[in-house]
Design an enzyme around this catalytic site. Structure first.
Site, short mmCIF file in Angstrom:
data_model
loop_
_atom_site.label_atom_id
_atom_site.label_comp_id
_atom_site.label_asym_id
_atom_site.label_seq_id
_atom_site.Cartn_x
_atom_site.Cartn_y
_atom_site.Cartn_z
CE LYS A 70 -36.36 17.94 33.69
NZ LYS A 70 -37.04 19.17 34.43
CG ASP A 106 -36.22 21.62 37.30
OD1 ASP A 106 -35.79 22.58 36.67
OD2 ASP A 106 -36.69 20.44 36.81
P1 NAP Z 1 -44.89 15.78 33.36
O1 NAP Z 1 -43.91 14.89 34.23
O2 NAP Z 1 -45.20 15.43 32.03
O3 NAP Z 1 -45.90 15.92 34.43
C1 NAP Z 1 -47.09 16.59 33.80
C2 NAP Z 1 -48.41 16.61 34.82
O4 NAP Z 1 -49.52 17.37 34.21
C3 NAP Z 1 -49.05 15.20 34.91
O5 NAP Z 1 -49.53 15.24 36.32
C4 NAP Z 1 -50.15 15.33 33.92
O6 NAP Z 1 -51.28 14.33 33.97
C5 NAP Z 1 -50.79 16.64 34.04
N1 NAP Z 1 -51.48 17.13 32.71
C6 NAP Z 1 -51.28 16.86 31.52
N2 NAP Z 1 -51.85 17.37 30.70
C7 NAP Z 1 -53.16 17.73 31.46
C8 NAP Z 1 -54.53 18.10 31.14
N3 NAP Z 1 -54.75 18.39 29.79
N4 NAP Z 1 -55.34 18.16 32.22
C9 NAP Z 1 -54.73 17.98 33.43
N5 NAP Z 1 -53.42 17.54 33.76
C10 NAP Z 1 -52.71 17.18 32.73
O7 NAP Z 1 -44.32 17.30 33.12
P2 NAP Z 1 -43.54 18.06 34.00
O8 NAP Z 1 -41.90 18.08 33.80
O9 NAP Z 1 -43.99 17.93 35.75
O10 NAP Z 1 -44.08 19.66 33.67
C11 NAP Z 1 -44.83 20.21 34.08
C12 NAP Z 1 -45.38 21.87 33.69
O11 NAP Z 1 -43.92 22.40 34.26
C13 NAP Z 1 -44.92 21.96 32.20
O12 NAP Z 1 -45.62 23.08 31.71
C14 NAP Z 1 -43.38 22.47 32.21
O13 NAP Z 1 -43.00 23.21 30.85
C15 NAP Z 1 -43.30 23.09 33.51
N6 NAP Z 1 -41.88 23.08 34.06
C16 NAP Z 1 -41.28 24.63 33.99
C17 NAP Z 1 -39.99 24.75 34.38
C18 NAP Z 1 -39.30 26.19 34.61
O14 NAP Z 1 -38.29 26.17 34.78
N7 NAP Z 1 -40.20 27.07 34.49
C19 NAP Z 1 -39.06 23.40 34.66
C20 NAP Z 1 -40.08 22.23 34.77
C21 NAP Z 1 -41.37 22.18 33.95
P3 NAP Z 1 -50.93 12.81 33.81
O15 NAP Z 1 -50.01 12.21 35.14
O16 NAP Z 1 -52.38 12.36 34.23
O17 NAP Z 1 -50.55 12.77 32.50
#
Ligand code: NAP
Length: 290
Positions: A70, A106
């Site tokens: 992204k 999004d």
């Molecule tokens: P990302 O950029 O990788 O960010 C993930 C975040 O979660 C980071 O802040 C990470 O912390 C934190 N994290 C990961 N594992 C963790 C744990 N075990 N305990 C506490 N914090 C944790 O991912 P993203 O794109 O933002 O996506 C996040 C979520 O949203 C995912 O589940 C994704 O599937 C969902 N999502 C859904 C949609 C939809 O259309 N429904 C669209 C986009 C995303 P660190 O920075 O410390 O690693």
């Protein structure tokens, strides 16, 4: 290159085999009788520029871009829509005459998911769990459209949360560690809690980003961006407490619908598409239990 077959669309990311975007878009094409095809292509960051050139040459008209591409998409497009620029990530690309335009749909998915709760969110305290790309999009949407009193982040990387708050110029932002979120009584003051971490996502579905059984109450809205499973442990905790629950399926459908409309000029037929996606997700759950 001109081609005579169906109009071509794809989602690019790595890993990508689990993506439900092909199911969603192909169901919508079928419903509207459009001669279009949407596929998932496994592309990692090193192959991304060459893959884009190949897709342009093959006549692709639209792409979705997902993890981990992204941010990388940002430097490959010719034009960037204002919201995608503000959010700092692109998840949708339109290809016209060999030129690429980047969008972030999004934000539309988040906006549509939260719209029914607009009056409840206005002037209230909101908590976002996580500080990644989705947390940033959620903070942008809340700040731009919902006028909350305060946006707090509970993240294991508070520095990343601070960067989000500063770059989006959030007023009254607060950054906390996830530990704080489990402190008894801490969650009480928030009207909206958004899970933007992958904690609770398939296959590790028996965990919640918020430990404890009685952490929510019936005046709260709990929005889990995860849509696999449809009801996460977090949403189960919220439902049992009488809170309003929003599944990530809403965001998924509406971000897809916005991309669909950009590419085809047609509104996505949401209800039949919702059924196709929900049937697939429910089927997976039954398969799991067997
Ligand atoms: P990302 O950029 O990788 O960010 C993930 C975040 O979660 C980071 O802040 C990470 O912390 C934190 N994290 C990961 N594992 C963790 C744990 N075990 N305990 C506490 N914090 C944790 O991912 P993203 O794109 O933002 O996506 C996040 C979520 O949203 C995912 O589940 C994704 O599937 C969902 N999502 C859904 C949609 C939809 O259309 N429904 C669209 C986009 C995303 P660190 O920075 O410390 O690693």
């Amino acid at each position: 290159m001109q081609h005579s077959g169906p109009r071509l669309f794809a989602v690019l990311g790595h890993p990508i085999s689990h993506s439900l975007s092909p199911l969603m878009h192909n169901a919508a094409f079928r419903e509207l009788g459009l001669n279009c095809r949407y596929e998932a292509l496994d592309v990692d960051i090193p192959q991304f520029p060459a893959a884009i050139r190949r897709l342009i040459d093959s006549g692709y008209e639209g792409l979705n871009i997902t993890i981990p591409l992204k941010q990388a998409a940002y430097s490959l497009v010719n034009e960037i829509d204002t919201e995608a620029r503000q959010i700092g990530a692109i998840n949708t690309v339109m290809i016209e005459g060999g030129k690429l335009s980047g969008f972030n749909t999004d934000s539309f998915g988040l906006l549509k998911s939260l719209e029914p709760f607009k009056s409840q969110i206005k002037g209230s305290a909101c908590l976002i769990l996580g500080a990644g790309g989705a947390a940033r999009a959620a903070a942008f949407v809340l700040n731009s459209y919902f006028a909350p009193k305060r946006i707090s982040f509970a993240s294991r990387s508070p520095d990343r949360a601070k960067v989000i708050a500063e770059s989006l110029q959030l007023k009254n932002a607060e950054t906390l560690r996830p530990f704080d979120a489990s402190t008894r009584g801490f969650l009480e003051s928030f009207s909206l809690i958004v899970n933007a971490t992958p904690v609770g996502m398939y296959p590790t579905i028996d965990v919640s980003p918020v430990p404890g059984e009685t952490v929510f109450h019936n005046k709260q809205i709990v929005f889990d961006l995860i849509y696999r499973p449809l009801e996460t442990k977090l949403l189960r905790q919220a439902r049992l407490a009488g809170a309003a629950c929003v599944s990530g399926l809403e965001m998924f459908l509406h971000q897809g619908a916005r991309a669909f409309e950009l590419w085809t000029g047609n509104p996505m037929p949401i209800e039949p598409v919702r059924k196709a996606v929900t049937d697939q997700l429910r089927g997976e759950l039954v398969g799991e239990r067997r």
